[in-house]
Scaffold this motif. Structure first.
Motif, short mmCIF file in Angstrom:
data_model
loop_
_atom_site.label_atom_id
_atom_site.label_comp_id
_atom_site.label_asym_id
_atom_site.label_seq_id
_atom_site.Cartn_x
_atom_site.Cartn_y
_atom_site.Cartn_z
N ILE A 7 0.84 -1.19 0.00
CA ILE A 7 0.00 0.00 0.00
C ILE A 7 0.88 1.24 0.00
N PHE A 8 0.67 2.13 -0.95
CA PHE A 8 1.48 3.33 -1.08
C PHE A 8 0.86 4.52 -0.36
N PHE A 9 -0.46 4.59 -0.30
CA PHE A 9 -1.10 5.74 0.31
C PHE A 9 -2.06 5.25 1.39
N TYR A 95 9.26 15.37 -2.32
CA TYR A 95 8.90 14.34 -1.34
C TYR A 95 8.96 12.92 -1.91
N ASP A 96 9.24 12.79 -3.20
CA ASP A 96 9.29 11.46 -3.82
C ASP A 96 10.38 10.59 -3.19
N THR A 97 11.44 11.20 -2.70
CA THR A 97 12.54 10.44 -2.13
C THR A 97 12.40 10.22 -0.63
N GLN A 98 11.32 10.72 -0.06
CA GLN A 98 11.15 10.65 1.39
C GLN A 98 11.05 9.21 1.88
N TYR A 99 11.66 8.94 3.03
CA TYR A 99 11.60 7.62 3.64
C TYR A 99 10.14 7.27 3.95
N PRO A 100 9.67 6.07 3.56
CA PRO A 100 8.25 5.70 3.72
C PRO A 100 7.90 5.30 5.15
N LYS A 101 7.95 6.26 6.04
CA LYS A 101 7.82 5.99 7.47
C LYS A 101 6.51 5.31 7.83
N LEU A 102 5.40 5.84 7.34
CA LEU A 102 4.10 5.27 7.70
C LEU A 102 3.95 3.85 7.17
N ASN A 103 4.30 3.63 5.90
CA ASN A 103 4.18 2.29 5.33
C ASN A 103 5.05 1.28 6.06
N MET A 104 6.23 1.69 6.48
CA MET A 104 7.11 0.80 7.23
C MET A 104 6.45 0.37 8.54
N GLU A 105 5.82 1.32 9.22
CA GLU A 105 5.16 0.99 10.49
C GLU A 105 3.95 0.09 10.27
N VAL A 106 3.22 0.33 9.18
CA VAL A 106 2.06 -0.51 8.89
C VAL A 106 2.49 -1.95 8.61
N VAL A 107 3.54 -2.12 7.81
CA VAL A 107 4.02 -3.46 7.50
C VAL A 107 4.48 -4.19 8.76
N LYS A 108 5.08 -3.46 9.69
CA LYS A 108 5.52 -4.06 10.95
C LYS A 108 4.34 -4.50 11.81
N MET A 109 3.20 -3.84 11.63
CA MET A 109 2.06 -4.04 12.52
C MET A 109 1.08 -5.11 12.03
N ILE A 110 0.81 -5.16 10.73
CA ILE A 110 -0.28 -6.00 10.24
C ILE A 110 0.13 -7.45 10.05
N ALA A 139 12.41 4.70 -3.43
CA ALA A 139 12.13 5.10 -2.06
C ALA A 139 11.29 4.04 -1.33
N GLN A 140 10.47 3.33 -2.08
CA GLN A 140 9.58 2.32 -1.51
C GLN A 140 10.30 1.00 -1.23
N LYS A 141 11.52 0.84 -1.71
CA LYS A 141 12.22 -0.44 -1.61
C LYS A 141 12.32 -0.97 -0.17
N PRO A 142 12.60 -0.14 0.84
CA PRO A 142 12.64 -0.68 2.20
C PRO A 142 11.34 -1.35 2.61
N VAL A 143 10.21 -0.81 2.15
CA VAL A 143 8.91 -1.42 2.47
C VAL A 143 8.79 -2.77 1.78
#
Length: 390
Positions: A7-9, A95-110, A139-143
Motif C-alpha cells: 500500500i502506497f497511500f 517528497y518522492d525520495t522521502q523515507y516511507p515511514k508510515l508504510n514501514m510501520e504498517v508493514v511491521k504491525m499487520i 524510495a519504496q524499496k525498504p517497504v
C-alpha cells in the motif's frame, strides 16, 4: 509490477457509495465471508489492513465486519483515482525520495492485507514523467524488502480483471460479459485449480527447456531446470514457500515461477499491448542470454521506451513465466482482453520477480500476456495453439 501490492497511500477517506452497477447482483456478504475465512484464513487477534475503492464501500465494510467477527482487528482505508492522481499532481516532487515511514510501520504491525482493486481509469497517470515512478519505487524499496521478509498474508481481488466500465471498454468486451466472466472465475472450485496446477507443475519440474512459439513471429526459449512453480489456487497455505505462498489473487488460476537467469533467447511478439493507458501494436521484444536487447513496434513505442529507460538495469532481465489455468475465464474472440488467469495464456515478465520468489531486485517489473501460443517443455506440449493440455 503486478503482484506485490504494497500500500502506497494510507489516508482514511470516509464516504458513502454503492457497489458498481455491473457487480450489483453479487452476494457481497458471501464474498466477504469467503475472502476472510477461506482465502485469508483470518484468526483471532490478527491485525488486518483492508483497502479498496469508494465504489465498493459495502463490500469493504462487509470484509471489515467479518474480520472482527473472527476476533481480529480491521483497519479500513478507502482510496480513489482522484486521490491517486492528486498524490502526483499536487504533492511536491521533492517528497518522492522521502523515507516511507508510515508504510514501514504498517508493514511491521499487520498480519494480513486485503485489497480490492482500486484503479478504474486507464492511463490515469500516463502524463506523469516516468522518472517520478523510478524515484518513488526506489524510495519504496525498504517497504518491499520488509514485506518480503515478513509473514504477512495477502488477498487481492481483481487481478487485472475487475469488471468496471472503463476496463470493459479497454478490453473491447461488453461490461456484463466481463462481469460474468470475472465472477464465474471467482466462484471456481479451488480444489479443481489445485489439481490442474499440480499436473502442470509436475511437467515443468521434470523438464529443462521451455519453448514458446506463435504464428505472430514469437519464437523464444528459456531454461527452467530445477524451477519451483507456485500454484495460485485461491488458498493461503503454509506449504507454499515465501511471501508468494502467502498471497491469494482472485480470480485465481496461475502457475508461476522464476526461470533460470541468463537463459532466455529469441523473440516475443505481442499483437496488442497496453502500457500506461496507451495501445502499442505489434510490439517486438528481442532477448539474448536472458537480457532484453531491443524493442520495436508497428506503432508509437515512446511511452514504453521512456519508462523502461528511466528504470534500473535489472529491468532488462527476463525473470518470470506465468501460466493461466482457470478454465472458467476465456479470452473472447476479437477482444483485447489480456490477463494472467485464462487457461492457455502465458505471461512473461522482466525485472522484479520477488512476488514469484525470484531474486531480481529491480525497482520495477513489466509483464506481457500472450494468447494463442504453443508451448513445449523438452518437446512435450503444455499449450497447443492457446489450449492448455491437462
Amino acid at each position: 509490477m503486478k503482484k506485490l501490492f504494497i500500500i502506497f497511500f494510507l489516508f482514511p477517506l470516509f464516504v458513502h457509495a454503492q457497489l458498481s452497477p455491473q457487480n450489483a447482483g453479487t452476494d457481497l456478504e458471501a464474498l466477504a465471508e469467503n475472502i476472510v475465512n477461506q482465502c485469508a484464513d483470518i484468526q483471532t487477534d490478527e491485525i488486518v489492513f483492508i483497502n479498496g475503492n469508494a465504489r465498493d464501500i459495502e463490500l469493504l465494510e462487509n470484509i471489515a465486519v467479518n474480520v472482527r467477527k473472527n476476533g481480529a482487528f480491521p483497519m479500513l482505508t478507502v482510496s480513489s483515482d482522484r486521490l491517486t492522481r492528486k498524490m502526483f499532481t499536487e504533492v511536491p516532487e521533492k517528497y518522492d525520495t522521502q523515507y516511507p515511514k508510515l508504510n514501514m510501520e504498517v508493514v511491521k504491525m499487520i498480519t494480513t492485507q486485503i485489497n480490492v482493486t482500486s484503479s478504474d481509469t486507464p492511463g490515469l497517470l500516463a502524463d506523469i514523467p516516468p522518472e517520478r515512478f523510478a524515484v518513488r519505487n526506489k524510495a519504496q524499496k525498504p517497504v518491499n524488502d520488509l514485506y518480503r521478509e515478513s509473514s504477512i498474508k495477502s488477498v487481492q481481488l481483481g487481478n487485472g480483471l475487475y469488471p468496471t466500465k472503463n476496463r470493459a471498454e479497454q478490453f473491447e468486451v461488453p461490461v456484463d460479459q466481463l462481469a460474468k466472466m470475472f465472477w464465474d472465475g471467482i466462484n471456481m472450485d479451488y480444489n479443481q485449480l489445485t489439481t490442474i496446477g499440480e499436473k502442470l507443475s509436475k511437467k515443468l519440474t521434470a523438464g529443462n527447456t521451455l519453448n514458446i512459439t506463435h504464428d505472430n513471429g514469437t519464437n523464444l526459449s528459456v531454461k527452467v531446470t530445477d524451477c519451483k512453480p507456485l500454484i495460485s489456487d485461491g488458498k493461503v497455505s503454509a506449504d507454499k514457500p515465501g511471501s508468494a505462498g502467502r498471497a491469494v489473487y482472485l480470480p485465481a488460476g496461475e502457475v508461476f515461477f522464476a526461470p533460470v537467469p541468463g537463459t532466455a533467447n529469441g523473440t516475443l511478439v505481442l499483437d496488442h499491448f497496453r502500457f500506461r493507458g496507451q495501445s502499442i501494436e505489434g510490439l517486438k521484444l528481442v532477448f539474448k542470454d536472458g537480457k532484453l536487447t531491443s524493442m520495436s513496434a508497428n506503432s508509437d513505442i515512446a511511452v514504453l521506451k521512456e519508462y523502461y529507460d528511466a528504470q534500473d538495469n535489472l529491468l532488462a532481465e527476463f525473470s518470470l513465466i506465468d501460466f493461466g489455468i482457470n478454465p472458467k475465464i476465456t479470452v473472447p474472440k476479437g477482444s483485447k482482453l489480456y490477463s494472467y488467469v485464462p487457461a492457455g495464456t502465458i505471461t512473461l515478465g522482466i525485472g522484479n520477480n520477488f512476488w514469484a520468489n525470484g531474486d531480481n531486485n529491480s525497482n520495477a517489473g513489466i509483464q506481457f500476456h500472450l494468447t494463442g501460443s504453443t508451448v513445449t517443455i523438452d518437446n512435450t506440449a503444455i499449450i497447443n495453439e492457446g489450449k492448455l493440455i491437462n
